[in-house]
Design an enzyme around this catalytic site. Structure first.
Site, PDB file in Angstrom:
ATOM      1  N   TYR A  24      41.888 -10.387  -5.104  1.00  0.00           N
ATOM      2  CA  TYR A  24      41.476  -9.785  -6.372  1.00  0.00           C
ATOM      3  C   TYR A  24      40.342 -10.524  -7.070  1.00  0.00           C
ATOM      4  O   TYR A  24      39.850 -10.061  -8.098  1.00  0.00           O
ATOM      5  CB  TYR A  24      42.685  -9.690  -7.318  1.00  0.00           C
ATOM      6  CG  TYR A  24      43.793  -8.850  -6.752  1.00  0.00           C
ATOM      7  CD1 TYR A  24      43.654  -7.472  -6.644  1.00  0.00           C
ATOM      8  CD2 TYR A  24      44.969  -9.430  -6.295  1.00  0.00           C
ATOM      9  CE1 TYR A  24      44.670  -6.696  -6.108  1.00  0.00           C
ATOM     10  CE2 TYR A  24      45.993  -8.656  -5.759  1.00  0.00           C
ATOM     11  CZ  TYR A  24      45.834  -7.297  -5.667  1.00  0.00           C
ATOM     12  OH  TYR A  24      46.834  -6.529  -5.133  1.00  0.00           O
ATOM     13  N   HIS A 101      40.432   0.626  -8.168  1.00  0.00           N
ATOM     14  CA  HIS A 101      41.193  -0.451  -7.524  1.00  0.00           C
ATOM     15  C   HIS A 101      40.230  -1.592  -7.251  1.00  0.00           C
ATOM     16  O   HIS A 101      39.160  -1.370  -6.677  1.00  0.00           O
ATOM     17  CB  HIS A 101      41.832   0.015  -6.212  1.00  0.00           C
ATOM     18  CG  HIS A 101      42.890   1.042  -6.415  1.00  0.00           C
ATOM     19  ND1 HIS A 101      44.164   0.712  -6.814  1.00  0.00           N
ATOM     20  CD2 HIS A 101      42.852   2.386  -6.301  1.00  0.00           C
ATOM     21  CE1 HIS A 101      44.878   1.828  -6.930  1.00  0.00           C
ATOM     22  NE2 HIS A 101      44.096   2.856  -6.632  1.00  0.00           N
ATOM     23  N   SER A 103      40.628  -4.136  -5.201  1.00  0.00           N
ATOM     24  CA  SER A 103      40.567  -4.386  -3.762  1.00  0.00           C
ATOM     25  C   SER A 103      40.374  -3.062  -3.020  1.00  0.00           C
ATOM     26  O   SER A 103      40.549  -1.986  -3.586  1.00  0.00           O
ATOM     27  CB  SER A 103      41.850  -5.077  -3.285  1.00  0.00           C
ATOM     28  OG  SER A 103      42.958  -4.196  -3.381  1.00  0.00           O
TER      29      SER A 103
END
Length: 148
Positions: A24, A101, A103
């Site tokens: 992340y 998102h 990732s």
């Protein structure tokens, strides 16, 4: 009055910068919020930025955005793979919706490859880190201006 865009962040995102930085990154949620505020100012819009670890709270914020916000950005985090409640709430919101998102969920474990919530959004941005929020803000503003 300027356009409002609601930005919602799901479970564990309050631990960004500490939790699995190899996946992340090292940006914190506060860093992302500040970045979003700066982007919003440049784009001439206002943002409402929230984070909760609780599914019901995210549903309530989506409902509160109905009729108030022109667009909604959501990083449902793990709820993207499990939450029909968030999916149903997103379906009720008629403005532009983008799922973000940090990732690249399709390069991760197989159970992360399916997102229930993405069925109710206009676009999905994955794997761009915090820049995904900027891309989502810009997309919503461009789409809003094009449809005026």
């Amino acid at each position: 009055m300027s356009m409002i865009i609601t930005i919602l962040n799901g479970p564990n995102l309050n631990f960004l910068g500490k939790r699995e930085p190899e996946i992340y990154g090292t940006e914190t949620l506060k860093d992302i919020e500040q970045f979003c505020k700066e982007c919003a100012t440049r784009l001439g819009v206002r943002i409402h930025f929230y984070q909760s670890n609780y599914e019901g709270q995210l549903v309530e914020w989506i409902q509160e955005a109905i009729g108030v916000s022109a667009g909604l950005i959501i990083n449902p985090a793990a709820y993207s793979h499990t939450s029909v409640a968030i999916l149903d709430a997103l379906k009720m919101f008629t403005g532009t919706k983008v799922e973000v998102h940090l990732s690249h969920i399709y390069h991760r474990e197989a159970f992360r490859h399916h997102s229930y919530t993405s069925a109710a959004v206009d676009a999905v941005i994955a794997g761009c880190g915090g820049d995904g929020y900027w891309l989502a803000l810009e997309y919503i503003v461009k789409r809003f201006n094009r449809n005026k």
